[in-house]
Design an enzyme around this catalytic site. Sequence first.
Site, PDB file in Angstrom:
ATOM      1  N   HIS A  12      -3.541  -1.099 -15.568  1.00  0.00           N
ATOM      2  CA  HIS A  12      -2.595  -0.362 -16.419  1.00  0.00           C
ATOM      3  C   HIS A  12      -1.378  -1.228 -16.763  1.00  0.00           C
ATOM      4  O   HIS A  12      -0.253  -0.721 -16.841  1.00  0.00           O
ATOM      5  CB  HIS A  12      -2.200   0.959 -15.753  1.00  0.00           C
ATOM      6  CG  HIS A  12      -1.540   0.826 -14.407  1.00  0.00           C
ATOM      7  ND1 HIS A  12      -1.718   1.741 -13.389  1.00  0.00           N
ATOM      8  CD2 HIS A  12      -0.678  -0.111 -13.902  1.00  0.00           C
ATOM      9  CE1 HIS A  12      -0.999   1.380 -12.332  1.00  0.00           C
ATOM     10  NE2 HIS A  12      -0.364   0.261 -12.626  1.00  0.00           N
ATOM     11  N   HIS A  59       5.656   4.578 -11.146  1.00  0.00           N
ATOM     12  CA  HIS A  59       6.360   3.367 -10.695  1.00  0.00           C
ATOM     13  C   HIS A  59       7.868   3.614 -10.678  1.00  0.00           C
ATOM     14  O   HIS A  59       8.645   2.874 -11.287  1.00  0.00           O
ATOM     15  CB  HIS A  59       6.039   2.198 -11.610  1.00  0.00           C
ATOM     16  CG  HIS A  59       4.590   1.842 -11.732  1.00  0.00           C
ATOM     17  ND1 HIS A  59       3.678   2.588 -12.455  1.00  0.00           N
ATOM     18  CD2 HIS A  59       3.885   0.796 -11.227  1.00  0.00           C
ATOM     19  CE1 HIS A  59       2.486   2.016 -12.387  1.00  0.00           C
ATOM     20  NE2 HIS A  59       2.578   0.939 -11.654  1.00  0.00           N
ATOM     21  N   HIS A 193      -3.082  -8.185  -7.862  1.00  0.00           N
ATOM     22  CA  HIS A 193      -1.795  -8.705  -8.338  1.00  0.00           C
ATOM     23  C   HIS A 193      -0.701  -8.390  -7.341  1.00  0.00           C
ATOM     24  O   HIS A 193      -0.800  -7.441  -6.571  1.00  0.00           O
ATOM     25  CB  HIS A 193      -1.424  -8.199  -9.738  1.00  0.00           C
ATOM     26  CG  HIS A 193      -1.167  -6.723  -9.919  1.00  0.00           C
ATOM     27  ND1 HIS A 193      -2.090  -5.737  -9.654  1.00  0.00           N
ATOM     28  CD2 HIS A 193      -0.083  -6.058 -10.397  1.00  0.00           C
ATOM     29  CE1 HIS A 193      -1.596  -4.550  -9.969  1.00  0.00           C
ATOM     30  NE2 HIS A 193      -0.367  -4.711 -10.418  1.00  0.00           N
ATOM     31  N   GLU A 240      -3.143  -0.827  -5.610  1.00  0.00           N
ATOM     32  CA  GLU A 240      -3.367   0.249  -6.597  1.00  0.00           C
ATOM     33  C   GLU A 240      -4.856   0.566  -6.753  1.00  0.00           C
ATOM     34  O   GLU A 240      -5.217   1.652  -7.222  1.00  0.00           O
ATOM     35  CB  GLU A 240      -2.794  -0.154  -7.968  1.00  0.00           C
ATOM     36  CG  GLU A 240      -1.281  -0.209  -8.011  1.00  0.00           C
ATOM     37  CD  GLU A 240      -0.739  -0.705  -9.355  1.00  0.00           C
ATOM     38  OE1 GLU A 240       0.443  -0.458  -9.629  1.00  0.00           O
ATOM     39  OE2 GLU A 240      -1.481  -1.347 -10.135  1.00  0.00           O
TER      40      GLU A 240
HETATM   41  C1  DHB Z   1       2.226  -5.387 -14.157  1.00  0.00           C
HETATM   42  C2  DHB Z   1       1.133  -4.748 -13.579  1.00  0.00           C
HETATM   43  C3  DHB Z   1       1.255  -3.457 -13.071  1.00  0.00           C
HETATM   44  O1  DHB Z   1       0.240  -2.776 -12.449  1.00  0.00           O
HETATM   45  C4  DHB Z   1       2.453  -2.797 -13.163  1.00  0.00           C
HETATM   46  O2  DHB Z   1       2.521  -1.544 -12.710  1.00  0.00           O
HETATM   47  C5  DHB Z   1       3.564  -3.424 -13.736  1.00  0.00           C
HETATM   48  C6  DHB Z   1       3.432  -4.713 -14.235  1.00  0.00           C
HETATM   49  C7  DHB Z   1       2.124  -6.760 -14.731  1.00  0.00           C
HETATM   50  O3  DHB Z   1       1.126  -7.445 -14.534  1.00  0.00           O
HETATM   51  O4  DHB Z   1       3.068  -7.190 -15.416  1.00  0.00           O
HETATM   52 FE    FE Z   2       1.080  -0.772 -11.545  1.00  0.00          FE
END
Ligand code: DHB
Ligand code: FE
Length: 280
Positions: A12, A59, A193, A240
Site C-alpha cells: 500500500h 498509520h 520494508h 504489515e
Molecule cells: C512506504 C511504505 C508503507 O507501507 C507505508 O505505510 C509508508 C511508506 C514507502 O515505501 O514509502
Molecule cells: Fe504501511
Amino acid sequence: MAEIVGGVGTSHVPSIGAALDNGKIDEPPWRGIFSGYEPARSWIADKSPDIAIVIYNDHGSAFSLDMLPTFAVGAAPRYESADEGYGPRRIPEIVGDPDLSWHLIERLVADDFDPAICQRLPLDHGATVPLSILWGGPSEWPVQVVPIAVNVIQYPLPTAQRCLEFGRSIARAVADLERPSRVVVIGTGGMSHQLQGERAGHINREFDQRFLDDISPHPERLAAMSTVDYIRQAGSEGAELIMWLVMRGALGDEVKEMYRDYHVPASNTAAGIIVLEPAA
Ligand code: DHB
Ligand code: FE
C-alpha cells in the site's frame, strides 16, 4: 448467500497513490509497477465484486499511540480520505456497508474476537492505495467498502496465527450473510520494508518469495512465525504482511493462485501483489 469471490494481498505504498493521482503512471519508475497490476485489475473487473472488505493498518491518521485498537471494524455509511499532511487524496467518496459491518462485528464478537467499533474512520493510504491499485481513478468506486484496521504500529502486534484465525471468522460471517453479495477481501501492506532506524531500507527478496510461495498452500507456516521473526526477516514495516494472513484465512482451506507480481523497489518497499480464489 453472500460469497467471497476472491482475495488480494497487496502493498500500500503511498507514493503509488500519488503517482496515480498526479498522472505519472506511464512514466518511469512507475510504468513497470503499474503494468504489473494490470492482470489483477482485469481479474477484479471480471469478478465484479460489489463489496470489498479491506484489511489494512492505520498509520497514525485515525488512531494514535494514545488510543490504538488491535482490531477495529468500520461501521460507517461513508469514509473520508484522511489528511496525511498534504491534504486528503482527491478520490471518490468511499461508501460503506453498515449492515455488513454490524453483521461482521456481531459474528466476530460471538467468535471471541472483540474489535473496536468505528462509526467514523478516516482512511489513509493503507486502505485507499489498494483501491487505486485495483480500480485506478474511477468517478466512483465500484464497491462498497468495509475497512478493518489491524494494529501493526505499537507492540505487541496481534500474532500472525491470530490474524489467520480472524480471517477464518470473517469467512464464517460472510457465509452466513443472507444477501447475494460478491465480496473481495483485500489484505494490504508489506512486503519487506523498514522505514526507520539502523535498518531503514531493508528489503529481503528471498523472504518475500517464500511468503508468496507459501501463502496459498502453507499459510500455517506463515502463521507460525512470531512478530520478531517477521521483523527480523521482513523489516519492522514488513510485519504489515500479517494482514495478508487475515485475507488468506477468509479464503478457506484450499485456494487457487490466479496471479502474482513482485517489484523492487517501490519507494522504500518491496511491492508485491497476489490474487487468490477459493478452490471450492
Ligand atoms: C512506504 C511504505 C508503507 O507501507 C507505508 O505505510 C509508508 C511508506 C514507502 O515505501 O514509502
Ligand atoms: Fe504501511
